[in-house]
Design a protein around this motif. Structure first.
Motif, PDB file in Angstrom:
ATOM      1  N   LYS A  67      31.030  29.244  36.015  1.00 35.26           N
ATOM      2  CA  LYS A  67      31.606  30.328  36.802  1.00 35.26           C
ATOM      3  C   LYS A  67      32.894  29.908  37.516  1.00 35.26           C
ATOM      4  O   LYS A  67      33.830  30.710  37.668  1.00 35.26           O
ATOM      5  CB  LYS A  67      30.589  30.846  37.814  1.00 35.26           C
ATOM      6  CG  LYS A  67      29.381  31.531  37.180  1.00 35.26           C
ATOM      7  CD  LYS A  67      29.806  32.753  36.370  1.00 35.26           C
ATOM      8  CE  LYS A  67      28.606  33.479  35.785  1.00 35.26           C
ATOM      9  NZ  LYS A  67      29.025  34.675  35.001  1.00 35.26           N
ATOM     10  N   ASP A  89      32.613  36.254  41.187  1.00 39.16           N
ATOM     11  CA  ASP A  89      31.296  36.320  40.534  1.00 39.16           C
ATOM     12  C   ASP A  89      30.433  37.440  41.097  1.00 39.16           C
ATOM     13  O   ASP A  89      29.234  37.295  41.242  1.00 39.16           O
ATOM     14  CB  ASP A  89      30.605  34.956  40.688  1.00 39.16           C
ATOM     15  CG  ASP A  89      29.314  34.827  39.905  1.00 39.16           C
ATOM     16  OD1 ASP A  89      29.203  35.445  38.840  1.00 39.16           O
ATOM     17  OD2 ASP A  89      28.411  34.104  40.375  1.00 39.16           O
ATOM     18  N   PRO A 109      34.123  31.508  43.043  1.00 35.69           N
ATOM     19  CA  PRO A 109      32.837  31.984  43.571  1.00 35.69           C
ATOM     20  C   PRO A 109      32.314  31.160  44.732  1.00 35.69           C
ATOM     21  O   PRO A 109      31.566  31.676  45.572  1.00 35.69           O
ATOM     22  CB  PRO A 109      31.910  31.884  42.360  1.00 35.69           C
ATOM     23  CG  PRO A 109      32.801  31.974  41.176  1.00 35.69           C
ATOM     24  CD  PRO A 109      34.067  31.276  41.588  1.00 35.69           C
ATOM     25  N   SER A 114      25.781  34.742  41.467  1.00 32.74           N
ATOM     26  CA  SER A 114      24.896  35.096  40.355  1.00 32.74           C
ATOM     27  C   SER A 114      23.718  34.134  40.173  1.00 32.74           C
ATOM     28  O   SER A 114      22.875  34.344  39.291  1.00 32.74           O
ATOM     29  CB  SER A 114      25.690  35.187  39.045  1.00 32.74           C
ATOM     30  OG  SER A 114      26.348  33.964  38.775  1.00 32.74           O
TER      31      SER A 114
END
Length: 435
Positions: free
Chosen positions: A110, A139, A289, A431
């Motif tokens: 990510k 994210d 993120p 996530s």
């Protein structure tokens, strides 16, 4: 900047990194079980992209030789994109059985998505829209609200803040009585930060040598900033170009210090970089993120350290008298601030409209004044922030709400702090919060 003891052969690793990054994509697509070489390449790419955007690398405390190698490499942003895509493919193909290592793999994946997105924006000399930035850089998909939904809150504030003029004018005038006098700023902030630290220390064990320096600055697009330097040390800067009201002392003390950014970075350094040897945590790319977790924990950390009415009580008993302000008005101001906080997401919407080119700069300023009840100077400072950092604004409120939902699955204060610590010592991202 001090290199960590886990990297004894800095020169050889630097050479190895440069050699790996020079390979064609088809040469490095073999699945691996050891993420360390891939993590080293990731660090190098972050540092290389930082040569094109001075805001990108928020912190780096790895080997100085790696930073110098990135500077000397002269990689173009388009080349960084190609190399990052190849590296991401290799990360994704890695075969890992340990759950913690899969979290690390997900983190690298990510973070590379965000790196590629930001490098593309620099390559094309254009910024993605609000939604694309949120998804690729942070994210997540933040909620969207119509500005009209904030009208009931404005109506409540109309009743709470009497006087003449527009609501914005009345609010700006009302808040002036809660501004910390300039000659009291240092004492109030030092006291607030020490209280934030004492409360956090009951639940978080930080490195024994951790420390920070506090500075007051001007002419910045932000209200406060933590510059983590490594070796558990931070430079905390507070922007004084706009008046600072009494509520911000605890807020910034927790957010920038304890249990916020300073604690977060010190614990990541200790647990992931030093103890596990995960070199990717020696660099912090701002547009990634990781920032949603960093800002979310920093903002929710205020409530962790001062649950319920404890912040109001502490401000009334200690900070108001220290600042020479009338503590009898503290409860009233607290009610006002809780209502004002409900307007926070209106700021996401003004940023959304501006970044999607639905409004221009002057319309942005006007909407900030109308829905965030900011003075023109405050609204223009916010414009500078959005122009500099884009959709980063979602990390403060949406990030806090995601962190809050994760933490408040626990039913006791002790377990809530355990879950909070988990976010400060693991590679979780939006996530992977519930992995």
């Amino acid at each position: 900047m001090k290199a960590n003891h886990i990297l004894p052969t800095i020169t050889l690793l630097s050479v190895a990194f440069l050699h790996a990054c020079s390979k064609a994509p088809e040469d490095i697509g073999v699945p691996v079980t050891d993420l360390n070489p891939l993590a080293e390449q990731y660090v190098g790419l972050v540092l290389a992209l930082g040569e094109h955007d001075s805001s990108y690398v928020d912190a780096y405390y790895g080997p100085p030789a790696w930073a110098e190698a990135a500077k000397q490499s002269g990689k173009a942003t388009a080349d960084i994109v190609t190399m990052a895509q190849a590296l991401q493919a290799q990360v994704r193909e890695s075969t890992l059985s340990d759950p913690t290592l899969r979290l690390r793999q997900h983190y690298l994946d990510k973070q590379l998505t965000a790196l590629i997105s930001h490098a593309n924006s620099l390559t094309n000399d254009s910024h993605a829209g609000f939604e694309q930035q949120a998804a690729e850089l942070y994210d997540t998909v933040p909620p969207q609200r119509e500005l009209a939904t904030f009208e009931p809150i404005l109506q409540q504030l109309e009743q709470l803040v009497p006087g003449e003029g527009s609501l914005t004018e009345r609010v700006v005038a009302y808040r002036k009585q809660f501004v910390i006098p300039e000659d009291k700023l240092a004492a109030v902030f030092e006291q607030a930060i020490q209280e934030c630290k004492a409360r956090s220390a009951k639940y978080l064990t930080l490195p024994a040598h951790e420390s920070f320096t506090l500075e007051f600055v001007k002419d910045k697009p932000w209200s406060g900033y933590n510059w983590f330097k490594g070796n558990a040390f931070s430079l905390i800067q507070i922007n004084t170009e706009r008046p600072i009201d009494i509520s911000r002392a605890v807020d910034l003390g927790c957010h920038e210090g304890y249990p916020g950014h300073h604690a977060y970075n010190a614990l990541l350094e200790q647990h992931l970089s030093n103890d596990l040897g995960w070199v990717e945590f020696q660099v912090y790319p701002l547009f990634s993120p990781q920032s949603l977790i960093a800002e979310g924990t920093a903002n929710y950390g205020i409530e962790m350290a001062f649950p319920g009415e404890q912040k109001l009580q502490y401000e009334s008993d200690v900070l108001y008298p220290l600042a020479g302000l009338d503590a009898s008005k503290a409860a009233e101001y607290d009610r006002f601030l809780k209502l004002l906080a409900q307007l926070s997401y209106a700021g996401n919407e003004t940023a959304r409209l501006y970044l999607n080119k639905d409004i221009d700069a002057e319309q942005f300023v006007a909407l900030q004044q109308q829905y965030l009840l900011q003075s023109e100077a405050e609204a223009r400072q916010r414009l500078r922030f959005v122009e500099a950092y884009g959709a980063y604004v979602i990390n403060y409120n949406w990030g806090k709400d995601l962190v809050k939902a994760y933490i408040e699955q626990a039913t006791t204060e002790e377990i809530r702090w355990q879950r909070f610590k988990t976010l400060l010592t693991s590679p979780r991202l939006p996530s992977s919060l519930d992995w």
